[in-house]
Design a protein around this motif. Structure first.
Motif, short mmCIF file in Angstrom:
data_model
loop_
_atom_site.label_atom_id
_atom_site.label_comp_id
_atom_site.label_asym_id
_atom_site.label_seq_id
_atom_site.Cartn_x
_atom_site.Cartn_y
_atom_site.Cartn_z
N ALA A 16 -5.89 -0.05 -4.18
CA ALA A 16 -5.69 -0.45 -2.78
C ALA A 16 -6.45 -1.72 -2.46
O ALA A 16 -5.94 -2.61 -1.75
N LEU A 17 -7.68 -1.85 -2.96
CA LEU A 17 -8.47 -3.06 -2.73
C LEU A 17 -7.78 -4.28 -3.33
O LEU A 17 -7.69 -5.34 -2.69
N LEU A 18 -7.27 -4.15 -4.54
CA LEU A 18 -6.57 -5.26 -5.18
C LEU A 18 -5.31 -5.65 -4.40
O LEU A 18 -4.98 -6.83 -4.27
N LEU A 58 -4.88 -5.31 -1.16
CA LEU A 58 -5.31 -6.01 0.05
C LEU A 58 -5.68 -7.46 -0.26
O LEU A 58 -5.33 -8.37 0.50
N ILE A 59 -6.36 -7.68 -1.38
CA ILE A 59 -6.70 -9.05 -1.78
C ILE A 59 -5.41 -9.84 -2.03
O ILE A 59 -5.26 -10.98 -1.57
N LEU A 85 0.83 -1.21 0.00
CA LEU A 85 0.00 0.00 0.00
C LEU A 85 0.86 1.25 0.00
O LEU A 85 0.46 2.30 -0.54
N LEU A 94 -8.42 3.86 -5.01
CA LEU A 94 -9.14 2.99 -4.09
C LEU A 94 -9.25 1.57 -4.63
O LEU A 94 -9.10 0.59 -3.89
N LEU A 95 -9.47 1.45 -5.94
CA LEU A 95 -9.52 0.12 -6.55
C LEU A 95 -8.16 -0.56 -6.46
O LEU A 95 -8.06 -1.75 -6.16
N GLY A 144 -3.00 -3.77 -9.34
CA GLY A 144 -3.08 -2.69 -8.37
C GLY A 144 -1.99 -1.65 -8.56
O GLY A 144 -2.24 -0.44 -8.50
#
Length: 201
Positions: A182-184, A186-187, A79, A179-180, A137
């Protein structure tokens, strides 16, 4: 209607223009990161092979080379890269342009080291579950960092809006990409931690 009104794009046209700029930004980011990563991986192969030999001979402490092993630590590290890449958005893309080669070199050298240590097949088997999420990401974060500048330049070339207003109109899309991304990340971190736990050595 004044001249300014005729030049101002209607909301659907503006959304379409921003989406086109986002597409261009993704292509530019993927190309730049891909080229830097490939060059770094090619040039880092020899060093990675020597490190692998030294590790096998016990001449290097593997704990020094080991990366993060749990999901929060992996996510925090990656991140940070996303934040650095996306931080170019309010800064005319300048920070992104500096971060892309730095992160690309890191990715390339890491890839060379993993392949040298594990071999291409095992390396692919270990990274396959999460690498697409992680790399996507990173690319989206880099695209987010340059999107406002790309959109402003495109609008200026079309004379469809002033540079400041075009730049500002792309900032929400830049935030959405961030934001997308960051989500990727985290996954990917969650999957990577599971893979690491399944292969402790």
């Amino acid at each position: 209607m004044g001249a300014t009104d005729t030049l101002a794009p209607r909301p659907p046209a503006l959304r379409s223009a921003v989406l086109r700029s986002a597409g261009v930004s993704v292509v530019l980011a993927a190309t730049a990161l891909g080229l830097v990563t490939a060059v770094a991986a090619a040039s880092g192969g020899g060093l990675a092979e020597r490190n692998a030999v030294a590790l096998a001979a016990g001449d290097l402490d593997s704990s020094v080379l080991a990366g993060d092993r749990d999901a929060p630590a992996i996510a925090l590290r990656n991140l940070g890269a996303v934040a650095l890449l996306a931080a170019g958005a309010p800064l005319l893309g300048t920070l992104t342009l500096v971060a892309v080669p730095v992160i690309g070199i890191g990715l390339g050298l890491s890839a060379a080291a993993v392949v040298a240590a594990l071999g291409p097949l095992e390396a692919l088997q270990r990274v396959a579950p999460y690498i697409a999420f992680e790399l996507t990401g990173v690319v989206l974060a880099a695209a987010a960092g340059i999107l406002p500048t790309v959109h402003a330049l495109a609008a200026a070339a079309r004379r469809s809006a002033s540079l400041p207003s075009a730049y500002a109109s792309a900032l929400p899309a830049s935030l959405a990409l961030t934001l997308l991304a960051a989500l990727l990340i985290l996954i990917a971190a969650g999957i990577e931690a599971v893979v690491i736990a399944a292969h402790p050595h």
